[in-house]
Write an enzyme that holds these catalytic residues in place. Structure first.
Site, mmCIF file in Angstrom:
data_model
loop_
_atom_site.group_PDB
_atom_site.id
_atom_site.type_symbol
_atom_site.label_atom_id
_atom_site.label_comp_id
_atom_site.label_asym_id
_atom_site.label_seq_id
_atom_site.Cartn_x
_atom_site.Cartn_y
_atom_site.Cartn_z
ATOM 1 N N PHE A 109 -4.714 -48.991 54.127
ATOM 2 C CA PHE A 109 -3.330 -49.007 53.634
ATOM 3 C C PHE A 109 -2.685 -47.627 53.696
ATOM 4 C CE2 PHE A 109 -2.014 -47.260 49.488
ATOM 5 C CZ PHE A 109 -3.185 -46.655 49.068
ATOM 6 N N LYS A 110 -3.508 -46.581 53.776
ATOM 7 C CA LYS A 110 -2.946 -45.224 53.829
ATOM 8 C C LYS A 110 -2.064 -45.018 55.059
ATOM 9 C CE LYS A 110 -6.393 -43.186 50.855
ATOM 10 N NZ LYS A 110 -7.126 -44.423 50.486
ATOM 11 N N ASP A 111 -2.255 -45.853 56.076
ATOM 12 C CA ASP A 111 -1.419 -45.757 57.284
ATOM 13 C C ASP A 111 0.068 -45.971 56.977
ATOM 14 O OD1 ASP A 111 -3.482 -45.285 59.123
ATOM 15 O OD2 ASP A 111 -3.893 -47.419 59.361
#
Ligand SMILES: *Cc1c(COP(=O)(O)O)cnc(C)c1O
Length: 493
Positions: A109-111
């Protein structure tokens, strides 16, 4: 829109300064001076794409950024995701949905934040008149390093260097970083653990002489970690986007409340949900899910934060955290935006590893949050049960959230629809996921991936398949005393 520090001793800054500086000079975190109210603008968001919604939400805070320019940057960033919609919703049962945040370049999810942060930082530096090359230093225990490298690769006027513990990341994570492409990147393994990497990076940041020496070489330092407001603000968008998708698919009516369950580590993801609620999104409860490192569960249940406890290495390593940095922003809000109280609590945390909130503060948090944790056994069982009963394959972090979601429903019933945030692809933790589904799984990432595919028919992402044939560019492992030298070697190259 101006930004203030949670510790109150820094002059007000605008958004670009907050993003370029990262951390306020008094050691506090930057927070917006107020929360823009966009409840009455929700109908406009319904017809937009994810990138358009993200731009709309972010621009509420990033007022000095040019709207059209920000919109193209969002479109560029979210085009790097595998489907049209960067954050699709999947219906699990009558009232439960999974918000899949893992379709980006590195499958975590850090993308969502790290694909747009390079733009926010580079533009921000231009707005602030910074002409130097920006050097991003990252210490990583796995996911952040790869997502930051992928986000910043070949970004104009920026270089990025990542330090990881040479024996402290998974084989797949190591391979992902060692094979990183781009002409402005560097990756170095450090003999030691994650704390050694983190300390090395912190020491470089806090050394004035280093800043001067770098400045002489036309370089300024910056960071991409999750306390930067530029990491937080893109995450607010997907709460709005998920809500709009539920309205558009007739699952809810505009104005109905939705609960969100968030697998939590550094408290960045769930804090973005709290900010969305403050902006007028109809959110019921925010449900904070932890693994065996359940310091946040105890905090929400007891009102006492106590980091003096055993640290566990779990199946959900991105949530293995005892000091949840972004909680400082919640403490600031719940104290009535009292910077003195917040600073005092942070100083107690630093000196004795703990602090407490008042009864009234605890009562007001109870209205917004529910927290619970999931054991290692239950994490494995939930992967298996979710796949067998519902045909849905999830990773270890999402499994923690699904288990806590079930706990919540058992306790309070299902009043509102529940959205569970899914933070990683099952193929990022292939071995553990396979191990949950069958006995005697083989601990080779590619063999395990193939087997997982055969069992579940869930496609193996291209990002995993292509790793096998990529060249390992970065195989250096250095002593922790040599990190500063490595930084100068890199910028002089
Ligand atoms: C970083 C991460 C988390 C934790 O998110 P926070 O914002 O730190 O709470 C959860 N799951 C995965 C897969 C992550 O990479």
């Amino acid at each position: 829109m101006k930004f203030v520090s949670t510790r109150g001793k820094q002059f007000k800054n605008n958004a670009s300064e907050a993003i370029v500086q990262g951390l306020a000079s008094d050691g506090g975190l930057f927070v917006p001076e107020y929360f823009p109210q966009i409840w009455d603008k929700l109908p406009q968001l319904l017809d937009m794409t994810f990138a358009e919604r993200a731009c709309f939400v972010m621009h509420q805070f990033l007022e000095e950024y040019d709207y059209q320019d920000l919109l193209s940057a969002c479109q560029n960033a979210y085009n790097k995701f595998e489907n049209q919609d960067a954050a699709p919703l999947v219906k699990l049962d009558e009232k439960t949905f999974v918000l899949e945040l893992f379709h980006g370049p590195t499958l975590a999810f850090k993308d969502i934040a790290l694909t747009i942060l390079p733009y926010l930082l580079r533009k921000g530096a231009d707005y602030c008149g910074v002409k130097q090359t920006i050097l991003i230093l990252v210490a990583t225990s796995g996911d952040t390093g790869k997502a930051a490298l992928e986000g910043f690769k070949d970004a104009d006027g920026i270089k990025i260097m990542v330090f990881y513990p040479s024996e402290g990341v998974s084989d797949m994570q190591k391979l992902q970083m060692q094979t990183q492409e781009g002409c402005n990147v560097n990756v170095v393994g450090v003999k030691g653990n994650f704390d050694d990497c983190q300390t090395a990076v912190k020491n470089i940041f806090s050394d004035n002489q280093v800043h001067k020496d770098l400045f002489d070489k036309n370089v300024v330092l910056s960071s991409a970690n999750s306390i930067n407001f530029g990491r937080l603000v893109p995450q607010i968008s997907y709460y709005f986007s998920a809500y709009c998708d539920l309205v558009n698919s007739n699952e809810i009516k505009l104005g109905d409340k939705v609960d969100f369950v968030v697998p939590t580590g550094n408290f960045g993801n769930i804090l973005a949900g709290y900010y969305a609620k403050k902006m007028g999104l109809p959110v019921g409860k925010l449900i904070c899910a932890s693994n065996s490192n359940n310091v946040l569960t105890d905090f929400f249940v007891e009102g006492d934060y106590d980091a003096n406890r055993e640290f566990f290495k779990t199946y959900s390593p991105s949530m293995d955290i005892l000091i949840s940095s972004n909680l400082e922003r919640l403490l600031f809000e719940v104290s009535g935006r009292n910077a003195d109280i917040t600073a005092e609590r942070m100083s107690q945390l630093k000196s004795c590893g703990k602090y407490s909130i008042s009864k009234d503060e605890k009562t007001s948090l109870d209205k917004e949050f529910f927290a619970s944790c999931c054991s290692e056994d239950n994490c494995m069982l939930t992967i298996e049960k979710t796949f067998n009963d519902l045909g849905y394959l999830c990773d270890t972090h999402t499994s923690v959230a699904l288990k806590v979601s079930n706990d919540y429903v058992d306790k309070f019933g299902k009043e509102n629809p529940v959205v569970v945030l899914s933070t990683a692809s099952p193929y990022k933790f292939t071995f553990t996921v396979l191990d949950a589904l069958k006995e005697n799984a083989i601990n080779d990432p590619f063999v395990a991936a193939k087997e997982l595919y055969e069992m579940t028919a869930m496609e193996i992402p291209e990002q995993i398949l292509s790793l096998k044939s990529k060249n390992r560019r970065f195989v250096d492992v250095i002593d922790k005393t040599k990190t500063l030298k490595a930084v100068f070697d890199f910028i002089e190259k």
